[in-house]
Scaffold this active site. Structure first.
Site, short mmCIF file in Angstrom:
data_model
loop_
_atom_site.label_atom_id
_atom_site.label_comp_id
_atom_site.label_asym_id
_atom_site.label_seq_id
_atom_site.Cartn_x
_atom_site.Cartn_y
_atom_site.Cartn_z
N HIS A 93 -17.11 34.25 15.04
CA HIS A 93 -16.38 34.60 16.25
C HIS A 93 -14.98 33.97 16.18
O HIS A 93 -14.79 32.92 15.57
CB HIS A 93 -17.07 34.04 17.50
CG HIS A 93 -18.36 34.72 17.83
ND1 HIS A 93 -18.42 36.02 18.29
CD2 HIS A 93 -19.65 34.26 17.80
CE1 HIS A 93 -19.68 36.34 18.52
NE2 HIS A 93 -20.44 35.29 18.23
N CYS A 122 -21.24 39.35 14.91
CA CYS A 122 -22.46 38.65 15.34
C CYS A 122 -23.57 39.64 15.66
O CYS A 122 -24.14 40.25 14.76
CB CYS A 122 -22.13 37.73 16.51
SG CYS A 122 -23.38 36.45 16.77
#
Length: 489
Positions: free
Chosen positions: A430, A333
């Site tokens: 994630h 991310c």
């Protein structure tokens, strides 16, 4: 809330006294008794978030929902504060971005109480028991006005309170007695009992201490909970809880720099628990270890500021040396965004509008936008063809030449980028390491003996939640806790 919906609130004498795990264990315990249990935290402050139900909540509440055996919803944590700096947080209300809260306006969060009570009422419609978690400490009387996290909520919702003290940090008698001393008489009356958490040694030696607390507060004791040794194996909510491994016989060494605004660091939990992996969390002021096989740059709530911090630590130099010596790098991310050639913030999302150079390890560029992606996803790892469950929480779009080697596919679209030599990759996903098959394939790609094939992360989390429930049931008067919840105020 309906008067027919029992509830109890676990507050603490301070942060990190173990409230989150106490609530998780109680959720599992009472769910196993056949009750429809729902966790609830009026206000949370954490950058460790979970994507649920079209929005985001604190990761601890997602774990508590799992412990209760129910899907997590945005109503379980209606107000989530995500720190962007020491003086400013992003506000998430019922899963959606609401705005920003400056530290100077912290008392104004009381305006969010109607949303909190609305979510609490929503949960109460389909529950036999709601277990509420407080935040920080109710003894912070300077924050009592406008409080929605502790006594302010308990008073408004008429929920009895169980106060937990952490004996491991010392001074637990003073903490509990002192909390009683600074509370108003009305707030004192909300507390129906106390417990001692994280006890080590012979509990009989603390009997006099329990009597002192009970005498000076008028609150009865509901038990002493010994240290639960597997607590560190469950997802941590606070970055202060991040710890390094100590596996001297590990096959792989994975290093992770601790960024000031590190986010979604539960990504690392499955790696930490792998028997063959030694996960080293690298604090500021410490170089990235030269003997690491893999460096993971984690998510961040303030990507550009954390990138500047990364460089200030000299970690960019360590990272370059790591790659020269054959190491590999993964960016998750915000860490993925840092690996590119540049990060542009034309709308001033993280401060003044600007563009900064990235680490230049991937041929991609990121533009930060106000549109926020928050969703659970099913993905496919393209090199192996393995399917995995994951989630996305991010701002911005990333594009560039290295995305043609995207490592993942999400809903038919590519995700991430890989360098031409295959030693650097980044992704917006994630939770990807929680899928056992993918994690084991990934570790095997780093070293043929890195994955044992016998460790199953999700099953291990379930085992620990059951063990935690057994632990609390043995050491707390859980029948009395349930009676307090049912009797109400």
């Amino acid at each position: 809330m309906s008067a027919r919906t029992p509830a109890i609130m676990v507050q603490g004498t301070g942060s990190n006294v173990g409230k989150s795990l106490l609530v998780a264990g109680l959720c599992r315990l009472f769910a196993r008794r056949g009750l429809r249990v729902r966790p609830f935290k009026p206000q949370n402050m954490s950058n460790n978030a979970a994507a649920v139900d079209g929005g985001e909540i604190g990761r601890a509440q997602a774990l508590q929902a799992r412990a209760a055996g129910v899907p997590a919803t945005v109503h379980m944590n209606p107000v989530l504060l995500k720190p962007e700096s020491d003086r400013r947080s992003q506000i998430i209300v019922q899963g959606k971005r609401y705005g920003r809260l400056e530290a100077s306006a912290f008392r104004e969060r009381g305006s969010l109480l109607p949303a909190v009570l609305s979510s609490f009422e929503h949960l109460s419609r389909d529950a036999d028991l709601i277990i509420v978690e407080g935040a920080g400490s109710p003894a912070e009387t300077n924050l009592r006005k406008g409080d929605i996290a502790n006594m302010g909520f308990a008073s408004a919702a008429r929920v009895p309170v169980l106060l937990a003290g952490d004996i491991d940090r010392g001074g637990v008698i003073a903490s509990l007695v002192g909390t009683h001393a600074v509370l108003s008489p009305d707030d004192q009356g909300l507390v129906r009992g106390f417990l001692i958490n994280k006890f080590r040694g012979d509990v009989s030696l603390f009997e006099e201490g329990l009597a002192t607390i009970a005498t000076m507060t008028g609150w009865p004791t509901l038990g002493v909970v010994p240290w639960f040794k597997d607590a560190h194996m469950l997802p941590a909510e606070d970055a202060l809880d991040l710890t390094s491994g100590t596996k001297t016989d590990a096959t792989l060494k994975v290093a992770v720099p601790i960024l000031p605004r590190i986010a979604n660091f539960d990504d690392l939990d499955p790696l930490k628990l792998e028997p063959t992996v030694d996960l080293t969390m690298v604090p500021p002021g410490t170089p990235l270890p030269a003997d690491a096989d893999l460096i993971v740059i984690p998510g961040s709530k303030a990507t550009m500021a954390d990138l500047a911090f990364f460089r200030k630590q000299g970690w960019d130099i360590d990272l370059a040396a790591h790659l020269r010596h054959g190491g590999k790098v993964v960016g998750l991310c915000g860490g993925y965004q840092m690996l590119g050639r540049s990060i542009s913030d034309p709308e001033g999302i993280e401060g003044e509008p600007s563009i900064v150079p990235g680490l230049g390890l991937l041929d991609v560029e990121t533009i930060l936008t106000t549109d926020k992606t928050v969703r659970p996803v099913q993905a496919r790892h393209l090199p192996s063809g393995l399917d995995l469950s994951a989630y996305e929480i991010h701002l911005g779009r990333t594009s560039g030449a290295d995305t043609v080697r995207a490592p993942f596919e999400v809903e038919g679209l590519p995700d991430g980028a890989v360098s031409p030599d295959g030693r650097v990759f980044g992704t917006y996903l994630h939770g990807l390491f929680a899928t056992d098959a993918f994690r084991q394939a990934f570790l095997t790609s780093l070293h043929p003996e890195a994955a044992t094939g016998s460790f199953y992360y999700e099953a291990e989390v379930e085992r620990i939640l059951d063990a935690l429930a057994d632990h609390l049931d043995h050491h707390l008067d859980t029948d009395q806790i349930l009676r307090i919840a049912r009797d109400g105020l």
